[in-house]
Design a protein around this motif. Structure first.
Motif, PDB file in Angstrom:
ATOM      1  N   VAL A 166      -6.068   0.786   6.311  1.00  0.00           N
ATOM      2  CA  VAL A 166      -4.918   1.655   6.007  1.00  0.00           C
ATOM      3  C   VAL A 166      -5.344   3.052   5.556  1.00  0.00           C
ATOM      4  O   VAL A 166      -4.615   4.027   5.752  1.00  0.00           O
ATOM      5  N   GLU A 167      -6.543   3.147   4.969  1.00  0.00           N
ATOM      6  CA  GLU A 167      -7.001   4.445   4.461  1.00  0.00           C
ATOM      7  C   GLU A 167      -7.323   5.436   5.567  1.00  0.00           C
ATOM      8  O   GLU A 167      -7.413   6.632   5.308  1.00  0.00           O
ATOM      9  N   TYR A 172       0.843  -1.203   0.000  1.00  0.00           N
ATOM     10  CA  TYR A 172       0.000   0.000   0.000  1.00  0.00           C
ATOM     11  C   TYR A 172       0.873   1.246   0.000  1.00  0.00           C
ATOM     12  O   TYR A 172       1.807   1.357   0.796  1.00  0.00           O
ATOM     13  N   TYR A 173       0.588   2.163  -0.923  1.00  0.00           N
ATOM     14  CA  TYR A 173       1.261   3.458  -0.933  1.00  0.00           C
ATOM     15  C   TYR A 173       0.222   4.563  -0.885  1.00  0.00           C
ATOM     16  O   TYR A 173      -0.843   4.434  -1.481  1.00  0.00           O
ATOM     17  N   ALA A 174       0.554   5.653  -0.219  1.00  0.00           N
ATOM     18  CA  ALA A 174      -0.343   6.810  -0.208  1.00  0.00           C
ATOM     19  C   ALA A 174       0.459   8.066  -0.544  1.00  0.00           C
ATOM     20  O   ALA A 174       0.847   8.824   0.345  1.00  0.00           O
ATOM     21  N   PRO A 175       0.744   8.270  -1.857  1.00  0.00           N
ATOM     22  CA  PRO A 175       1.541   9.441  -2.243  1.00  0.00           C
ATOM     23  C   PRO A 175       0.799  10.738  -1.922  1.00  0.00           C
ATOM     24  O   PRO A 175      -0.434  10.761  -1.895  1.00  0.00           O
ATOM     25  N   THR A 176       1.563  11.816  -1.679  1.00  0.00           N
ATOM     26  CA  THR A 176       0.915  13.104  -1.404  1.00  0.00           C
ATOM     27  C   THR A 176       1.081  14.064  -2.584  1.00  0.00           C
ATOM     28  O   THR A 176       0.436  15.103  -2.618  1.00  0.00           O
ATOM     29  N   THR A 177       1.965  13.729  -3.532  1.00  0.00           N
ATOM     30  CA  THR A 177       2.181  14.616  -4.695  1.00  0.00           C
ATOM     31  C   THR A 177       2.200  13.784  -5.977  1.00  0.00           C
ATOM     32  O   THR A 177       2.395  12.570  -5.937  1.00  0.00           O
ATOM     33  N   ILE A 223      -4.722   7.503  -3.760  1.00  0.00           N
ATOM     34  CA  ILE A 223      -4.405   8.883  -4.175  1.00  0.00           C
ATOM     35  C   ILE A 223      -5.105   9.941  -3.314  1.00  0.00           C
ATOM     36  O   ILE A 223      -4.966  11.135  -3.570  1.00  0.00           O
ATOM     37  N   LYS A 224      -5.858   9.495  -2.288  1.00  0.00           N
ATOM     38  CA  LYS A 224      -6.672  10.469  -1.547  1.00  0.00           C
ATOM     39  C   LYS A 224      -5.874  11.509  -0.769  1.00  0.00           C
ATOM     40  O   LYS A 224      -6.399  12.535  -0.378  1.00  0.00           O
ATOM     41  N   LYS A 225      -4.577  11.247  -0.546  1.00  0.00           N
ATOM     42  CA  LYS A 225      -3.786  12.232   0.183  1.00  0.00           C
ATOM     43  C   LYS A 225      -3.156  13.264  -0.765  1.00  0.00           C
ATOM     44  O   LYS A 225      -2.401  14.122  -0.336  1.00  0.00           O
ATOM     45  N   MET A 226      -3.455  13.150  -2.072  1.00  0.00           N
ATOM     46  CA  MET A 226      -2.894  14.108  -3.047  1.00  0.00           C
ATOM     47  C   MET A 226      -3.801  15.345  -3.087  1.00  0.00           C
ATOM     48  O   MET A 226      -4.753  15.412  -3.851  1.00  0.00           O
TER      49      MET A 226
END
Lengths: 276, 157
Positions: free
Chosen positions: B69-70, A3-8, A49-52
């Motif tokens: 995780v979200e 799982y990745y959550a990129p910010t940009t 992508i929700k943190k972008m």
């Protein structure tokens, strides 16, 4: 699954280049139920992508409205400018699932799913919406009609992401109609959006109609709309709708029912707006 | 397939929680099986019924459609977080007073959706209440008494 959550966008590009078999997660309201019914389709890498934050705004100018891909259906529904100037889109957001899903599902996710029954898509067709895409080679814009290429298929390449949905402003009014098997939470049996402008004499100045759930992609009913603009009568022209659609039989309705109900409801709706 | 555990930190009913979770674990399972918060129920598992409703950053969501995780960095309220040391809140009291509950399985979701309705609308009509309850299914009560309860809270608040 990783799982990745990129910010940009830059970070997003990095993950895309480093991995194959990536799945992009926005609201997740379609992909999670799909995993439930078939766990073999779970991806190796999930990019949330929700943190972008750059994908999360609605910007207004004199010429257009720029809707960030992460805008939720509830945000679309309650936006006063969209209610006023893009009423078909606002109405389709209102009839979209229930509150809990509207809090989560996004406009970007809805178009990337490219469902023939996607409730926001007919409105985007009649507004001639433009999709802004970012990838490792930079940004580009294409029309919604070119973006959606088939059932669940889009023009998006592996390293690309939808960042904005751009609606050009116009003097047209618009309406959205949805027929589901019940009022709430239902997938459309058919749906359609109409954008139109009447001249001083009450004649068509412009007319665009797009219908969902009647073809592999949302169908622009141009033959029918053009016939009306040329001054032909609704009752005589309605059969032309058949030229632009190719509905199938499925669990929700038969092909024949879809043809009849689309034509019937369209006829009534057109008669309500065009007194001509 | 290897599931690389992912560290999360979130606030659940006001309490800070940190955990390493599998990226495949749903928020609903995290709440029920890791935190023993069993108020949110699983019925359909696909976002149709609303029995798994919780409040995420102030908005009702289906916890069966969200991965644990979200919610990293988020605030979550479950039905257990509404009452204050055993004292029911106004919405919960209204459900009791109006006999809105039969089997009870849908009720945690109904109460949280009721709270959302009161927050979103100043004086909601019965039609508005029904429209905004459309993500919650009840198979026993016929909804009448649930709508009555929510309406009564909107009239007094």
């Amino acid at each position: 699954m990783i799982y990745y959550a990129p910010t940009t966008l830059k970070e997003f590009n990095k993950y895309c280049q480093a991995h194959d078999n990536i799945s992009i997660l926005a609201g997740g309201t379609d992909i999670l139920p799909r995993w439930q019914s078939d766990s073999s389709i779970k991806p190796k890498v999930l990019v949330d992508i929700k943190k972008m934050n750059e994908l999360n705004s609605i910007q207004y100018s004199d010429k257009e409205i720029i809707i960030g891909a992460l805008t939720t259906i509830q945000e679309l529904k309650i936006d006063p400018i969209i209610q006023q100037e893009f009423s078909a889109l606002s109405q389709s957001a209102r009839e979209f699932a229930g509150v809990q899903i509207r809090h989560r599902a996004t406009i970007g996710g809805n178009i990337c799913n490219a469902s023939p029954a996607g409730d926001l898509i007919p409105s985007l067709y009649v507004y001639n919406a433009v999709i802004e895409i970012a990838g490792s080679k930079g940004k580009k814009r294409i029309s919604i009609q070119k973006f959606i290429t088939g059932v669940g298929q889009t023009a998006l390449k592996k390293d690309e992401i939808v960042i904005n949905i751009i609606l050009p402003k116009s003097n047209e009014k618009s309406i959205f109609y949805k027929l589901g098997l019940r009022q709430s939470m239902a997938i459309s049996v058919i749906n359609f959006a109409i954008a139109y402008e009447l001249d001083g004499n009450g004649r068509w100045k412009s007319l665009k109609i797009a219908a969902g759930s009647v073809a592999p992609t949302v169908a622009s009913l141009t033959t029918f709309a053009n016939a009306l603009c040329d001054g032909n009568n609704v009752d005589e022209s309605i059969q032309l709708v058949d030229n632009d659609i190719s509905p199938i039989d499925d669990i929700r309705a038969s092909s024949n029912y879809r043809r009849s109900v689309l034509k019937n409801v369209l006829k009534f709706t057109i008669k309500e707006i065009y007194v001509g | 397939m290897i599931n690389q555990p992912y560290p999360i930190s979130c606030k659940v009913n006001g309490q800070t929680i940190t955990a390493d979770v599998s990226p495949e674990m749903r928020l609903l399972d995290f709440l029920r099986y890791e935190l023993d918060l069993t108020g949110a129920k699983e019925v359909c598992g696909e976002g149709e019924c609303g029995a798994c409703t919780v409040v995420l950053n102030g908005k009702t969501v289906n916890s069966c459609l969200i991965l644990a995780v979200e919610v990293n960095g988020s605030k979550i309220t479950t039905i257990e977080g509404l009452s204050d040391v055993g004292n029911l809140n106004q919405m919960q009291e209204a459900f009791v007073d109006h006999h809105s509950v039969q089997c009870g399985y849908c009720i945690p979701g109904m109460v949280l959706s009721g709270e959302q309705i009161i927050k979103d609308h100043e004086k909601p009509s019965r039609d508005t209440i029904k429209e905004d309850l459309s993500g919650n299914i009840c198979r026993c009560t016929g909804y009448q008494k649930i709508v009555d309860a929510i309406e009564s809270v909107s009239e007094t608040s």
